[in-house]
Design an enzyme around this catalytic site. Structure first.
Site, PDB file in Angstrom:
ATOM      1  N   THR A  13      37.538  36.506  43.873  1.00 58.47           N
ATOM      2  CA  THR A  13      36.880  35.343  43.279  1.00 58.47           C
ATOM      3  C   THR A  13      35.785  34.796  44.172  1.00 58.47           C
ATOM      4  O   THR A  13      34.759  34.298  43.682  1.00 58.47           O
ATOM      5  CB  THR A  13      37.930  34.239  42.989  1.00 58.47           C
ATOM      6  OG1 THR A  13      38.889  34.737  42.064  1.00 58.47           O
ATOM      7  CG2 THR A  13      37.285  32.998  42.402  1.00 58.47           C
ATOM      8  N   SER A  55      41.253  41.334  43.343  1.00 50.66           N
ATOM      9  CA  SER A  55      42.399  41.654  44.197  1.00 50.66           C
ATOM     10  C   SER A  55      43.544  42.363  43.476  1.00 50.66           C
ATOM     11  O   SER A  55      44.274  43.122  44.124  1.00 50.66           O
ATOM     12  CB  SER A  55      42.914  40.408  44.928  1.00 50.66           C
ATOM     13  OG  SER A  55      43.284  39.396  44.040  1.00 50.66           O
ATOM     14  N   THR A  88      42.438  36.364  46.168  1.00 50.31           N
ATOM     15  CA  THR A  88      43.639  35.654  46.624  1.00 50.31           C
ATOM     16  C   THR A  88      44.943  36.221  46.068  1.00 50.31           C
ATOM     17  O   THR A  88      46.002  36.000  46.656  1.00 50.31           O
ATOM     18  CB  THR A  88      43.544  34.162  46.267  1.00 50.31           C
ATOM     19  OG1 THR A  88      43.404  34.017  44.846  1.00 50.31           O
ATOM     20  CG2 THR A  88      42.370  33.505  46.976  1.00 50.31           C
ATOM     21  N   ASP A  89      44.908  36.949  44.941  1.00 47.55           N
ATOM     22  CA  ASP A  89      46.153  37.402  44.323  1.00 47.55           C
ATOM     23  C   ASP A  89      46.964  38.312  45.239  1.00 47.55           C
ATOM     24  O   ASP A  89      48.198  38.250  45.258  1.00 47.55           O
ATOM     25  CB  ASP A  89      45.867  38.124  43.001  1.00 47.55           C
ATOM     26  CG  ASP A  89      45.495  37.171  41.880  1.00 47.55           C
ATOM     27  OD1 ASP A  89      45.599  35.943  42.079  1.00 47.55           O
ATOM     28  OD2 ASP A  89      45.099  37.655  40.799  1.00 47.55           O
TER      29      ASP A  89
END
Length: 323
Positions: A13, A55, A88-89
């Site tokens: 992101t 991610s 971030t995942d």
């Protein structure tokens, strides 16, 4: 003398934009590379885009490529700090993989963003700036791979994503951050007490992750044995217990010398062989199940993937998982 910092972009992101329909997706060019935000005259910042992946598209093979790239760049170009932008995942999984496998001692920091580059209040540029401050800090050495977002410094081992959209999503349950970032730089108040490193040559194993639930039976374990998995991680109930209807399937796995690692589906505490009833931790330990010392499920899977490149012996794996 100026410090040399390498900025490695992998996607996520932080490098995406939102269109008029509200869809957030990668573009042809990383917006972070368009406008330089690091202006510290004491730093030399080099930038390299290794991947441009959301991610959820990251795999252990991408993580291994990133790990070997970091070691090579530090050796060949004498970088004194590494900053990685990442979605971030799966950021915590990549961070922990690097913590286990990267051999260099220079500070390595992962960061990301919860809001895309053109959203109001985008957190990416500030997180990136904070991460460079940490990577350039002499205090960041010998603390393992770090994760920096929202002015907090976390260890790769303990940090996890706790909220789907809040910018304060990354936290370290039970432990908290080990430092903070201010306008003047990085400030540490804790240090990790142990290092856990593996000199592996590749990532070749297939490891599955399961979450235990009330009424769970043996069917999934029998299926995984037939699938030829190399290892299994189970997020167990409470302190490390499973329904008694899972025992036959678990025994099939352990009899086949397939390592089974137990963690808790609770996000605080560790698993222990305390309960003596059918399916309790004491019985699972007797079956040869490996107990982990506080890792969450996704990180225990990463550690088993890495550790099994060195050994499949259950007693040795149990020792490694108590580190």
């Amino acid at each position: 003398m100026k410090k040399k910092i390498l900025l490695i972009h992998t996607g996520g992101t932080i490098s995406m934009s939102e269109n008029e329909q509200g869809e957030v997706s990668p573009g042809e060019k990383n917006p972070l590379s368009a406008t330089p935000i690091i202006t510290d005259p004491n730093l030399i910042i080099d930038s390299h885009e290794l991947f441009n992946l959301p991610s959820p598209h990251m795999t252990p093979h991408h993580m291994w490529e990133l790990s070997t790239f970091i070691d090579a760049q530090v050796t060949e170009n004498s970088y004194e700090g590494i900053v990685i932008t990442h979605g971030t995942d799966t950021l915590e999984e990549t961070a922990f993989f690097l913590d286990l496998t990267v051999q260099t001692k220079v500070p390595i920091v992962l960061t990301g963003a919860m809001r895309s580059s053109n959203e109001i209040g985008s957190d990416g540029p500030y997180n990136l700036l904070s991460s460079v401050k940490v990577a350039a800090s002499t205090e960041a050495k010998n603390k393992g791979v770090l994760v920096v977002l929202n002015d907090e410094i976390h260890t790769a081992k303990n940090v996890t994503k706790t909220h789907t959209s809040n910018i304060a999503t990354f936290q370290s349950p039970q432990y908290g951050p080990i430092g903070i970032v201010t306008k003047r730089g990085a400030s540490f108040h804790h240090s990790p007490v142990a290092e856990d490193k593996y000199a592996i040559k590749d990532v070749t194993k297939k490891v599955m992750l399961l979450k235990a639930y009330a009424g769970m039976d043996s069917a999934i374990f029998s299926l995984m044995k037939d699938m030829g998995v190399d290892g299994v991680v189970i997020e167990a109930l409470g302190q490390g217990n499973l329904p008694p209807t899972t025992l036959a399937g678990l025994k099939e796995l352990t009899d086949a010398k397939i390592p089974v690692v137990l963690v808790s589906r609770c996000f605080n505490g560790i698993v222990q062989d305390i309960y003596g009833y059918d399916g309790g931790g004491r019985q699972l330990k007797q079956l040869g199940v490996i107990f982990s010392n506080g890792l969450n499920g996704q990180k225990a899977r990463i550690k088993l993937l890495v550790a099994m490149e060195e050994t499949k012996d259950s007693q040795e794996l149990q020792r490694l998982f108590l580190r």
